[in-house]
Every structure is written in structure tokens, then in C-alpha cells.
Design a protein around this motif. Structure first.
Motif, mmCIF file in Angstrom:
data_model
loop_
_atom_site.group_PDB
_atom_site.id
_atom_site.type_symbol
_atom_site.label_atom_id
_atom_site.label_comp_id
_atom_site.label_asym_id
_atom_site.label_seq_id
_atom_site.Cartn_x
_atom_site.Cartn_y
_atom_site.Cartn_z
ATOM 1 N N CYS A 137 1.034 3.501 -12.957
ATOM 2 C CA CYS A 137 0.306 2.970 -11.796
ATOM 3 C C CYS A 137 0.756 1.547 -11.513
ATOM 4 C CB CYS A 137 -1.209 2.979 -12.067
ATOM 5 S SG CYS A 137 -1.673 1.826 -13.367
ATOM 6 N N ARG A 138 0.184 0.973 -10.464
ATOM 7 C CA ARG A 138 0.433 -0.440 -10.178
ATOM 8 C C ARG A 138 -0.447 -1.255 -11.123
ATOM 9 N NH1 ARG A 138 3.780 -2.949 -7.372
ATOM 10 N NH2 ARG A 138 3.278 -4.934 -6.378
ATOM 11 N N ALA A 139 0.098 -2.394 -11.638
ATOM 12 C CA ALA A 139 -0.677 -3.153 -12.621
ATOM 13 C C ALA A 139 -0.503 -4.644 -12.395
ATOM 14 C CB ALA A 139 -0.204 -2.806 -14.033
ATOM 15 N N GLU B 31 1.526 -16.834 -14.905
ATOM 16 C CA GLU B 31 1.030 -16.504 -13.565
ATOM 17 C C GLU B 31 0.860 -14.991 -13.465
ATOM 18 O OE1 GLU B 31 4.055 -18.087 -11.036
ATOM 19 O OE2 GLU B 31 5.383 -16.366 -11.321
ATOM 20 N N ASP B 32 0.003 -14.590 -12.517
ATOM 21 C CA ASP B 32 -0.214 -13.156 -12.304
ATOM 22 C C ASP B 32 0.936 -12.566 -11.501
ATOM 23 O OD1 ASP B 32 -2.680 -13.159 -13.583
ATOM 24 O OD2 ASP B 32 -3.693 -13.872 -11.762
ATOM 25 N N VAL B 33 1.404 -11.411 -11.933
ATOM 26 C CA VAL B 33 2.400 -10.692 -11.142
ATOM 27 C C VAL B 33 1.935 -9.239 -11.028
ATOM 28 C CG1 VAL B 33 4.385 -12.122 -11.777
ATOM 29 C CG2 VAL B 33 3.786 -10.171 -13.213
ATOM 30 N N GLU B 34 2.415 -8.568 -9.990
ATOM 31 C CA GLU B 34 2.103 -7.140 -9.859
ATOM 32 C C GLU B 34 3.376 -6.347 -10.058
ATOM 33 O OE1 GLU B 34 -0.196 -5.378 -6.839
ATOM 34 O OE2 GLU B 34 -1.656 -7.005 -6.791
ATOM 35 N N ILE B 35 3.294 -5.318 -10.897
ATOM 36 C CA ILE B 35 4.455 -4.449 -11.148
ATOM 37 C C ILE B 35 4.006 -2.989 -11.098
ATOM 38 C CG2 ILE B 35 5.728 -6.106 -12.609
ATOM 39 C CD1 ILE B 35 4.586 -4.256 -14.981
#
Ligand code: PRP
Ligand code: URA
Length: 209
Positions: free
Chosen positions: A60-62, A51-55
Motif C-alpha cells: 500500500c501507500r505508506a 522528514e515525512d515521505v510517502e512511498i
């Protein structure tokens, strides 16, 4: 063969040859069974959903990927399956571990149950049943029976060496179960040992020969 996956990676094949060799002692045997199990874990988990996650990286944010909330369980068949547990847990440390105790009666060659302890939510988990040897298939079939009786629906079988007779027996009784193995050997001998095989996996792991 349908639903049979043979891992022919050179590292797996090389290590399996040393495992088979009768001069390999218990310490090296155990270490190699653990290593091969870890390499097989890498292959057996290839289709886990992501699944897609944001970290935030230091830059930067990815948007990145992580394994989505799939619940995994590994279930060694005692005793010899224990040798495969640590290798699996190195790659999938969050997996819960159930145990099924079975031994093959030397006279009848039929599996006898002596222990069963599974995670309570087996029905929600993808289960990987572990046993280095699939010989007549009696033990694996009985273990899959137990797992199904407890509500498990998603079961894979992972072994080091399978005999054609064992594959056929498991698939006759449990056609949907995928079998992952490092080798499919020639046949069984008169004592239902795999030929060429590696001998008695439990005895070689635990030095009880
Ligand atoms: C071995 C092996 C499998 C079984 C395979 O266990 O680890 O569980 O035999 O044979 P099958 O396919 O004909 O059932 P064993 O009964 O020797 O017990 P152990 O692991 O306690 O040594
Ligand atoms: N169990 C083993 O440990 N080895 C075999 O070859 C068959 C059953």
C-alpha cells in the motif's frame, strides 16, 4: 564534561582494546579503526533531522521517514584521520569529503599545515572532523581554525582516544565544538603521546613504524 560524548557501547570498547594492543598488526588495526568509525558514525548521526515521505510498499501507500536534506561533510586530518573515512562513508555515503593535511612537528609539537582541500559549500554543511588521536589538541584546534576561516559554522570533532589536555585545549579555543570519542585516557607523557593510548596512530595504520 560538557560537550564531550564518550561512546561506551561494548562493541566499540572491545574493538578499541584490540586496536590499543601493541601486538595488533597494521591490517587488523586498519580494519578495526574502520569498524569503530562506522559504529561511531551511527551514534554521531543520532540527531539528524527526519522528514515525512510517502512511498509505495508492495502492499500500500505508506508515510515513512527519511533524513531531511541535511548536507554533511567529513574532514579527515591527514594522515591518521584517513583511517576513519571509509567507516563513516559506509553509513553516510552522500557525505562530501574534505582533507586537511597537518603533522605535528616532533620538536615543537606544534601542528604544521601542508594541505587543505574542502568542499566549496562548507558553510552550508554539518562537518565532522576526523582524527583518531586528540593529544595536546594542537592539530584539532588548527584544523577547526581552518574550517572556520573557510566559513564552516557547524563542526563536530570525532576521535578514538582523547586526552583530557586535548579536550581542554580544543574547548578553550572552540567552546561550541562537540567532541565525540570512544575513550578519554589518563594523560600525556613527556613526548605528548596519550597514556595509555595506542601509540602513533599514523604509523600503526600505514606500517611506517
Ligand atoms: C597525530 C594524530 C593527530 C595529532 C594529535 O598526527 O593523528 O593529528 O598527532 O596530536 P595533537 O593533539 O598533539 O596535535 P601526526 O602529527 O603524528 O601526523 P600523522 O597523522 O601524519 O602521523
Ligand atoms: N599522535 C598519535 O598518533 N598518538 C598519540 O598518542 C599522540 C599523538
Amino acid at each position: 564534561m560538557e560537550n564531550v560524548f564518550v561512546f561506551d557501547h561494548p562493541l566499540i570498547q572491545h574493538k578499541l582494546t584490540i586496536i590499543r594492543d601493541e601486538t595488533t598488526g597494521a591490517k587488523e588495526f586498519r580494519e578495526l579503526v574502520e569498524e569503530v568509525s562506522m559504529l561511531m558514525a551511527y551514534e554521531v548521526t543520532r540527531n539528524l533531522p527526519l522528514e515525512d515521505v510517502e512511498i509505495n510498499t508492495p502492499i500500500c501507500r505508506a508515510k515513512c521517514k527519511m533524513i531531511s536534506g541535511k548536507k554533511l561533510g567529513i574532514v579527515p586530518i591527514l594522515r591518521a584521520g584517513l583511517g576513519m573515512v571509509n567507516g563513516m562513508l559506509k553509513l553516510i555515503p552522500a557525505a562530501k569529503v574534505g582533507h586537511i593535511g597537518l603533522y605535528r612537528d616532533p620538536e615543537t609539537l606544534k601542528p604544521v599545515e601542508y594541505y587543505c582541500k574542502l568542499p566549496p559549500d562548507v558553510h552550508e554543511r554539518e562537518l565532522i572532523l576526523l582524527d583518531p588521536m586528540l593529544a595536546t589538541g594542537g592539530s584539532a584546534s588548527a584544523a577547526i581554525d581552518f574550517l572556520k576561516k573557510k566559513g564552516a559554522a557547524n563542526i563536530k570533532l570525532m576521535c578514538l582516544i582523547a586526552a583530557p589536555e586535548g579536550i581542554e585545549a580544543v574547548h578553550k579555543r572552540h567552546p561550541g565544538v562537540e567532541i565525540y570519542t570512544a575513550a578519554v585516557d589518563q594523560c600525556l607523557n613527556d613526548h605528548a603521546y596519550i597514556v595509555p593510548g595506542l601509540g602513533d596512530a599514523g604509523d600503526r595504520l600505514f606500517g611506517t613504524k
